[in-house]
Structures are given as structure tokens and as C-alpha cells.
Design an enzyme around this catalytic site. Sequence first.
Site, PDB file in Angstrom:
ATOM      1  N   GLU A 130       0.837  -1.201   0.000  1.00 25.32           N
ATOM      2  CA  GLU A 130       0.000   0.000   0.000  1.00 25.32           C
ATOM      3  C   GLU A 130       0.873   1.253   0.000  1.00 25.32           C
ATOM      4  O   GLU A 130       1.783   1.372   0.838  1.00 25.32           O
ATOM      5  CB  GLU A 130      -0.907  -0.005   1.246  1.00 25.32           C
ATOM      6  CG  GLU A 130      -1.977  -1.090   1.166  1.00 25.32           C
ATOM      7  CD  GLU A 130      -2.507  -1.493   2.541  1.00 25.32           C
ATOM      8  OE1 GLU A 130      -2.254  -0.784   3.530  1.00 25.32           O
ATOM      9  OE2 GLU A 130      -3.175  -2.549   2.607  1.00 25.32           O
TER      10      GLU A 130
ATOM     11  N   GLU B 119      -4.494  -6.703   2.505  1.00 23.59           N
ATOM     12  CA  GLU B 119      -3.287  -7.453   2.870  1.00 23.59           C
ATOM     13  C   GLU B 119      -3.382  -8.912   2.453  1.00 23.59           C
ATOM     14  O   GLU B 119      -2.441  -9.485   1.916  1.00 23.59           O
ATOM     15  CB  GLU B 119      -3.016  -7.365   4.378  1.00 23.59           C
ATOM     16  CG  GLU B 119      -2.435  -6.043   4.839  1.00 23.59           C
ATOM     17  CD  GLU B 119      -3.439  -4.918   4.949  1.00 23.59           C
ATOM     18  OE1 GLU B 119      -4.654  -5.178   4.748  1.00 23.59           O
ATOM     19  OE2 GLU B 119      -3.048  -3.771   5.228  1.00 23.59           O
TER      20      GLU B 119
ATOM     21  N   GLN C 215       2.222  -2.233   5.580  1.00 21.84           N
ATOM     22  CA  GLN C 215       2.492  -0.853   5.988  1.00 21.84           C
ATOM     23  C   GLN C 215       2.979  -0.739   7.435  1.00 21.84           C
ATOM     24  O   GLN C 215       3.927  -0.029   7.725  1.00 21.84           O
ATOM     25  CB  GLN C 215       1.252  -0.009   5.770  1.00 21.84           C
ATOM     26  CG  GLN C 215       1.541   1.463   5.743  1.00 21.84           C
ATOM     27  CD  GLN C 215       0.460   2.218   5.002  1.00 21.84           C
ATOM     28  OE1 GLN C 215      -0.610   2.437   5.552  1.00 21.84           O
ATOM     29  NE2 GLN C 215       0.720   2.596   3.777  1.00 21.84           N
TER      30      GLN C 215
ATOM     31  N   ALA D 123       3.632  -3.569  10.790  1.00 24.50           N
ATOM     32  CA  ALA D 123       3.600  -4.993  11.148  1.00 24.50           C
ATOM     33  C   ALA D 123       2.269  -5.353  11.806  1.00 24.50           C
ATOM     34  O   ALA D 123       1.801  -6.488  11.694  1.00 24.50           O
ATOM     35  CB  ALA D 123       4.759  -5.328  12.084  1.00 24.50           C
ATOM     36  N   ASP D 124       1.657  -4.384  12.454  1.00 22.64           N
ATOM     37  CA  ASP D 124       0.358  -4.617  13.103  1.00 22.64           C
ATOM     38  C   ASP D 124      -0.690  -5.124  12.099  1.00 22.64           C
ATOM     39  O   ASP D 124      -1.581  -5.876  12.456  1.00 22.64           O
ATOM     40  CB  ASP D 124      -0.160  -3.320  13.722  1.00 22.64           C
ATOM     41  CG  ASP D 124       0.874  -2.659  14.612  1.00 22.64           C
ATOM     42  OD1 ASP D 124       0.667  -2.606  15.821  1.00 22.64           O
ATOM     43  OD2 ASP D 124       1.917  -2.202  14.087  1.00 22.64           O
ATOM     44  N   PHE D 125      -0.582  -4.651  10.847  1.00 22.35           N
ATOM     45  CA  PHE D 125      -1.591  -4.997   9.841  1.00 22.35           C
ATOM     46  C   PHE D 125      -1.356  -6.363   9.216  1.00 22.35           C
ATOM     47  O   PHE D 125      -2.143  -6.829   8.394  1.00 22.35           O
ATOM     48  CB  PHE D 125      -1.641  -3.940   8.724  1.00 22.35           C
ATOM     49  CG  PHE D 125      -1.874  -2.534   9.201  1.00 22.35           C
ATOM     50  CD1 PHE D 125      -2.411  -2.280  10.459  1.00 22.35           C
ATOM     51  CD2 PHE D 125      -1.548  -1.453   8.403  1.00 22.35           C
ATOM     52  CE1 PHE D 125      -2.610  -0.976  10.908  1.00 22.35           C
ATOM     53  CE2 PHE D 125      -1.753  -0.148   8.837  1.00 22.35           C
ATOM     54  CZ  PHE D 125      -2.282   0.089  10.098  1.00 22.35           C
TER      55      PHE D 125
ATOM     56  N   HIS E  71      -0.200   0.417  16.021  1.00 23.51           N
ATOM     57  CA  HIS E  71       0.931   0.830  15.178  1.00 23.51           C
ATOM     58  C   HIS E  71       2.253   0.640  15.919  1.00 23.51           C
ATOM     59  O   HIS E  71       3.204   1.365  15.668  1.00 23.51           O
ATOM     60  CB  HIS E  71       0.779   2.300  14.752  1.00 23.51           C
ATOM     61  CG  HIS E  71      -0.411   2.573  13.898  1.00 23.51           C
ATOM     62  ND1 HIS E  71      -1.665   2.789  14.409  1.00 23.51           N
ATOM     63  CD2 HIS E  71      -0.549   2.630  12.550  1.00 23.51           C
ATOM     64  CE1 HIS E  71      -2.518   2.996  13.423  1.00 23.51           C
ATOM     65  NE2 HIS E  71      -1.870   2.904  12.285  1.00 23.51           N
TER      66      HIS E  71
END
Lengths: 339, 319
Positions: free
Chosen positions: A44, A75, A97, A99-101, A142
Site C-alpha cells: 500500500e 493485505e 504498511q 507490522a500490526d496490519f 501501530h
Amino acid sequence: MSITEQKAAAGMELQSQESTYLDAINQALREAMEEDSRVFIIGEDVGVYGGAFKVTKGLFDKFGAKRVIDSPLCESGFIGAAVGAALMGLRPVVEVQYADFISCGWDQIVNVAAKIHYRTGDPVPLVIRAPSGAGLRAGPFHSQSPEGWFAHTPGLKVVAPATPFDARGMLKSAILEENPVIFFEHKYLYRRLKERLPKEAYEVPLGKALVRREGNDVTVISYGAMLHKAIEAAEGLAEKSISVEVVDVRTLTPLDRETLVGSVKKTGKAVVVCEDNFSYGVAAELTATISEAAFEYLDGPIVRIAPPDTPIPFSPPLEDAYLPQVVDITAAIEKLARY
Amino acid sequence: MEPTKEQLMDMYYYMLLGRAFEERLEALYRQGRIPGAIYLGRGQEASYIGSAYALKTGDVIAPTHRDMMAMLPRGMDVKSIMAQHYGKVTGPTRGRGEADYLGDLSKGIFTTVSMLPDFYPVAAGAALAFKYRGEDRVALAYCGDGATSRGDWHEALNLAAVMNLPVVFFVINNKYAYSTPNENEMKIADIADRAAGYGIPGRTVDGNDVLAVHEATLAAVDNARTERGPSLIEAKTMRMRGHAGHDPYDYVPKASLEEWEKKDPIKRYEEYLTGLDWFNDDEREVLATRVGNEIKDAVDFAEASPLPDPSEVTTGVYH
């Protein structure tokens, strides 16, 4: 051997400018894409915008929309597509974008990418870059360090470089891998670390830990941003005549157990410092490894330092309380040294 | 373009082979001769063969665990499929994958996982690779009606549409997601209508008519090859067995199954073929004998093949 000594030993000529950890990753991407037309980037805002953290800055202009692909927000979709492209012979580098995602693409990583080779023998040359870590006042969504999830999944390689030199060299190795690699780049380090990197391309092998600082009394094992706090603690303790060895794990899977255990056998004492939260995590695995392989060499209990089992809080005093600090690491080492 | 006599007979052969294989597999399962579960596609032969037969060498398919029959026109050997069911080393996953989770990349067949439709994005990625290299190749991904409710389905269609990728998304709407009927899965009558939401062509086809499926797939594949864009096909059919071998299938009214039995895709195709002047009982007999021998050879091969060596349990996790 320190990194500077390593570079000197390798006889590498250094760039005139210092590079940040972030620049180093950009350089690795650029080199890999210049060397191999099969390498492409998908994620992204990685193209025109250059990535949320500007890691891919300039690559769209150089390599074009075909090789630096701005994906819709999906993702699972683009990680799955990267797996398909890898199976068809390309070498995708995915940027998640934050690592949380990565959890939005969870299934494509742990059930698709990770379980292909064991069943079919087909290589999956896929790299997923994931900016991880706390310390930036970014809150629960985040700031996470989810490396433990993936280190626990057979079929994935999981790396977490701590320096610009390693970030560039290990990303190059990851792109050359025939296995899926989750590349956790610590975003706290992005612009805080600088060093002069070699002019020529180089690789840092995956699966090799490194003794960053030699010492005799206590071994501290860490990686990522926490490594630098461990080194700071070690340097402070030198003034109190406590000699601390610091080992950088660098690759979580496959884990270089030999180097970790070797250091602990020498010092007889071990402190493990992780940013992955306390229970059932990376720190637990490192601790168990030492316990199994070096129990008879230990002169004290293995100490685990890791954040508490809570979501990562936003407000500065809470986040500071959440993250292990130099003072915590120092106190733990000192206590163990005197045990 | 109308299929040639040879193509018509090829499709007939693969439909017979698929059904005969499944009938034998079902017997082996009931006899307790094979480990694990079985997921049968009986009643869906026309959807599988009509679609997979429309592809060329170099194209790839992403089947699910029910879609073994789609592998047959791609050159998957029934011996190796049977060996997989026996958990033998001569199966394509050498005893590692569950029975119906198989493929062969050298034949353009992805090896699926159970989480559906995880291979929808993967197939889109294969199409991305074809487009990236400027190759004249197409990817075709299968799933059932159930999988169209998951996010990966929508992410794949949208991604492929935005990137204009040469991929065909083929949904076999067999009326039930395990025990859940269409009306509890979606509020629309035709899954193909969802294509409009992604700006790509969508088409519903009679999934029990092998020639209609073949024609629709050829058109979608041609669309992918010439315009480099994805499309969606929904083949409406009926699963004539339970979700898996253990499923008594009592949630489907008997009358409904009896109705669908009358629309059996193989009988229907035989009626069509019988109306052609060159088709006769001898042709049918020759194929039936050939298929019977192949299935027997497959079972013999699988039973004679060795089981995996336990010492190899940890090998091959990494390349």
C-alpha cells in the site's frame, strides 16, 4: 568481532555518506531490483508516495509501476497474490504498511506460504517486510512486535536486523531465499541509526547470531531496538566492573542456538531482552534453549525481560512503563551478576 | 468455435473417468481402506471438465479439495491421485497433504489449502506473473458458493480487476456450503451479479451442461488473453453427495436430489452425444473399458506403493 572490524576484515570500501537503517533497506531493494528483473515490490502506498515511512522512495521513478505496485488496501489479497507470483517464478517483496496490519493477511502467510514446500517441494521465494516495534507513541495498532507469531510457524524464516549494515545485508539475503521470509524492520531505528555502509553489494547470511560486545560475567541476548538498550546497559555496567557480553539474535527462525548457548556457557549467566510481550513469546524460546543446552553451566537463573502482557498503550508515561528500559535491563544484569 | 469430435469425446472421457474414480474412492472409504476424509464432486462433472478443458498448456488452475476432476484434463494421473488418498509416497505430496489437497505445479495445478478461497488471490498473483512477463497464459481459480462470502474472494476479484489480470474466477454454486443453503449465504440469486461490483464481466451458466460451461470458459479465457482482464463465471449445479464422506446429507430434501438426479450431467451429455451421427454404443464401451482399467490400475498402484518413512517427518519444511 564488531561490525566495523567485520567490514574492515572483508576489505569493503565504504560509502562517503552515512546511511540510516531506512536508507539501508532502500539500498537493498534498489540493488536487488537492479540485479534481478524478477524482483518486484507490492504494497500500500509504496509507489508514487514512496511508502508510509518512505522506505521505497525513488524506486517507483526508477523501476516504474510494473515493478513497484500500489495495491488496493487488501493485505490478504496482495500477500496471496505475491505467493502466486512467487510460485510462478517471480521474487516479490511485499510491504505491509505496519507490522500490526500483517494479521489481515495472516492466513495467506501461515496456511498458504508456510505450508507449500513441505507438501509439494515447490520453493516460495517471498519476502514480507513489516515495520514493527514501539517507542513512537503510536498506540496499540501501530506499535506491535508480532515476530513470535511467525517464529512459531514452521515453514517461515523470521529475521529482525538491528543495524543499517544488517538491514541491508539481511534483506538482500532474504530476497535471494527460496523460502518465505518475514522481515521485521524496527521502525524506531529507521532514522535513529546511521553508519557508513559498503559501496559494493553484500549479503549478511540468515540464521547467524552475532556477538556484538564481548564480556565475561553475564550474557545478554536481544535483537531489534532492544539490542541497543542492552548494549547501553552493558556499557554502563562496565564502569561498575561488570563485564557483559551482548549477543544479537538477528534471525529468529532458523535460530542460531549454537552462538547463544556458546556465549552462555562462557559467562554462566543469561539475561534475555525482547520487545515481544512476556508470555509464550520469543523470550520464552530463548530462555528454554539456554536451559536445555547450558543448564550445567549456569550460575544463576535465566532472567527474562519483556513487556507485560497488555496491548501497547499510547500515552507516553504508559508506553515508557510498558517497554523495557535501560534502567530495567541494567538492574537485572547487575542483580544476576551478583547472584 | 464448435468443439471437434475428438474434443467432444475427450470431455466425455474425463467426465466418465472422474465419476468412476470417485465411485471407487467412495467404496474404498466405506471399506475403511483409505485414511482421512473424502470430498466428492459427484454431479459437478460438467462444471469441472467443461471449464478445465477450455485451458491450454501453460495455463494454471487453482482447484479446491472437491475439485479433483478439474485436474484430469490438465494431465493429472489417477494413479498419483489414488496414491495420495492412500497416504503413499507416490502421491504428489508424498503423504504430507490431506488426501484431496493435491496438485502438480509442473502441470499447472496449484495444491490447495482448506481455507477457502485462499487460492483466489494466489491465482490472481499467478496471472500477475504472466502479465509481468508478457506471457500468453491464464489462471483459473475454482471455489464453491460458500467461499464467496469470505474476504479473500472479494479482495482477489477487486485486485485482479484493478490490475487487469488474466484470470478467470470460476464459482461452482452447488447450492450448499456444507449444510448451509444459498439463502443463508447471500441475499442475491446469482453470484455472477457480484462481478458488477468489481467492474468485470460476470456470467451464470448451467453447470450441468458441459458444452455450455466449456463455451463460457472459452469466452472468459479469451477475454483474459486478449484484453488481459478477469471475469467471473458462476456454474449452477448440485452437489450430489454430502460435504465430506462422513456427512449423511440429510439436510437436503430427498425430492430435491431426485430432481437433480434427472439432470445428471453425464446422462445429459450422453443423450446429446447419442443424437450425433458418429456416436454409437461401441464408442461408449471402449471408453468404459478404458476408464475401468485405469481405475483398477490406480488402486493396484496405490496399494503397492510404499508408505512414507517416519524418519522423514521433519524433512522438506524449508527449501
